[in-house]
Design an enzyme around this catalytic site. Sequence first.
Site, PDB file in Angstrom:
ATOM      1  N   PHE A 139       0.906  -1.084  -0.044  1.00  0.00           N
ATOM      2  CA  PHE A 139       0.096   0.084  -0.101  1.00  0.00           C
ATOM      3  C   PHE A 139       0.957   1.260   0.142  1.00  0.00           C
ATOM      4  O   PHE A 139       1.700   1.604   0.958  1.00  0.00           O
ATOM      5  CB  PHE A 139      -0.917   0.201   1.107  1.00  0.00           C
ATOM      6  CG  PHE A 139      -1.843   1.532   1.173  1.00  0.00           C
ATOM      7  CD1 PHE A 139      -3.206   1.137   0.178  1.00  0.00           C
ATOM      8  CD2 PHE A 139      -1.580   2.414   1.688  1.00  0.00           C
ATOM      9  CE1 PHE A 139      -3.808   2.279   0.288  1.00  0.00           C
ATOM     10  CE2 PHE A 139      -2.349   3.481   1.610  1.00  0.00           C
ATOM     11  CZ  PHE A 139      -3.606   3.748   0.835  1.00  0.00           C
ATOM     12  N   ASP A 191       9.234   3.029   2.092  1.00  0.00           N
ATOM     13  CA  ASP A 191       7.975   3.675   2.539  1.00  0.00           C
ATOM     14  C   ASP A 191       7.890   3.641   3.912  1.00  0.00           C
ATOM     15  O   ASP A 191       7.241   2.552   4.377  1.00  0.00           O
ATOM     16  CB  ASP A 191       6.985   3.173   1.438  1.00  0.00           C
ATOM     17  CG  ASP A 191       5.714   4.120   1.576  1.00  0.00           C
ATOM     18  OD1 ASP A 191       5.544   4.834   2.762  1.00  0.00           O
ATOM     19  OD2 ASP A 191       4.732   3.996   0.819  1.00  0.00           O
ATOM     20  N   LYS A 225       2.307  11.045   7.329  1.00  0.00           N
ATOM     21  CA  LYS A 225       1.631  11.021   8.390  1.00  0.00           C
ATOM     22  C   LYS A 225       1.992  11.676   9.698  1.00  0.00           C
ATOM     23  O   LYS A 225       1.786  12.830   9.727  1.00  0.00           O
ATOM     24  CB  LYS A 225       1.306   9.606   8.522  1.00  0.00           C
ATOM     25  CG  LYS A 225       0.563   8.937   7.396  1.00  0.00           C
ATOM     26  CD  LYS A 225      -0.364   7.374   7.587  1.00  0.00           C
ATOM     27  CE  LYS A 225      -1.118   7.055   6.595  1.00  0.00           C
ATOM     28  NZ  LYS A 225      -0.847   6.015   5.722  1.00  0.00           N
TER      29      LYS A 225
END
Length: 399
Positions: free
Chosen positions: A141, A226, A256
């Site tokens: 993802f 990531d 985030k």
Amino acid sequence: MTTQSEIIAHTEKVSAHNYSPLPVVLSRGEGVWVWDVDGKKYLDCLSGYSSLNQGHRHPAIIDALVQQAGQLTMTSRAFYNDRMGPFLDRLCGLAGMDMALPMNTGMEAVETAIKIARRWAYRIKGVEADKAEIIVCEENFHGRTTTIISFSSELQYKDGFGPLTPGFKIIPFGDAAALEAAITPNTAAFMVEPIQGEAGINIPPEGFLAEARRICSEHNVLFIADEIQTGLARTGRMFCYQHDDGAKPDMLVVGKALGGGVYPVSATLASAEIMNVIQPGDHGSTFGGNPLAAAVADRALQVIVDEKLADRSRELGEYLLDRLRGIRSNKIREIRGRGLFVGIEVEPEAGLAREYCERLVDLGVLTKDTHKQVMRLAPPLVIEKAELDWLLERLESVF
Ligand SMILES: *Cc1c(COP(=O)(O)O)cnc(C)c1O
């Protein structure tokens, strides 16, 4: 008075149905706690998918936001501002990288990494025009842009959104031999989440990241981590790759919690040699690196360091995993995690993880299922041991 169900019905009427939230309407948050519009209190065990590692409305981060709002909020990159440099200096220092390219959301930072890797392949590695390949993992993802969903292995993410972007190869997560076999002279990069979050807190086999790093170096392929979800202390280290010796990536993608739960901030980091393939006009973002974002993110990083959130996550995560493994329940298939990044896999015969999340809402705990069978536990890292005990009592009761 408007009831929660009225608010939900109204919201569903005017908002696109691209999510299916749990039926709770929140209106306040502080630290690890949030309150719904009726004043009921919940322990936040999702942390905005790890955007709130520092907790809700951390006073120092709110202070930075308010201070900066009183000075200067937006410049665009047409001019310099006095906040971006110090922020990127702190970020690069923590990551051991030379340079960073600031963006806003995670997917923009991933897109940035993809563009840099392709540019690097053509300009430095010498790959023939438009032939560059990037290797990614099954169940990855990395966000939701058209290019990023092009290399998703989740059919729903791609269904009806074609034509898709070519140039990606998918290997099984954690399979170093498959990585080596997939590399060709046209391979620009291998991009991976050190732990797959959305796929259900999937932890690769011991030593995989270091082995992937070694293979990438040997074949002159960029190794991209990531760490949008796993980074910034979530797994018990500042960055998750640091759990393995010799796994430092060529490019690091963060987002985030970089915005401290108050503002969207992301960045792509690399060495000067790699980053310099991007020159004025090649890439950009109107809001990327704005002074408000930079002031907030700079303070968000400072809080992670000052409050030793990586150590807290590691210690409390070990405690949580230990206690969870002590729960005797035939409804639990597996418990896995690193630091306060934990997945509880529910036995298929015992129902869907969502049903357990719904029961926890009644008991004052908010979390979300991922991939049908996994319940994610990722509370803000400022959580106290007593609050984990409170959570454990409730988990024991639903399982
Ligand atoms: C959340 C996430 C993204 C996408 O971030 P957005 O801010 O939602 O665009 C990318 N990669 C990983 C690993 C993530 O967890």
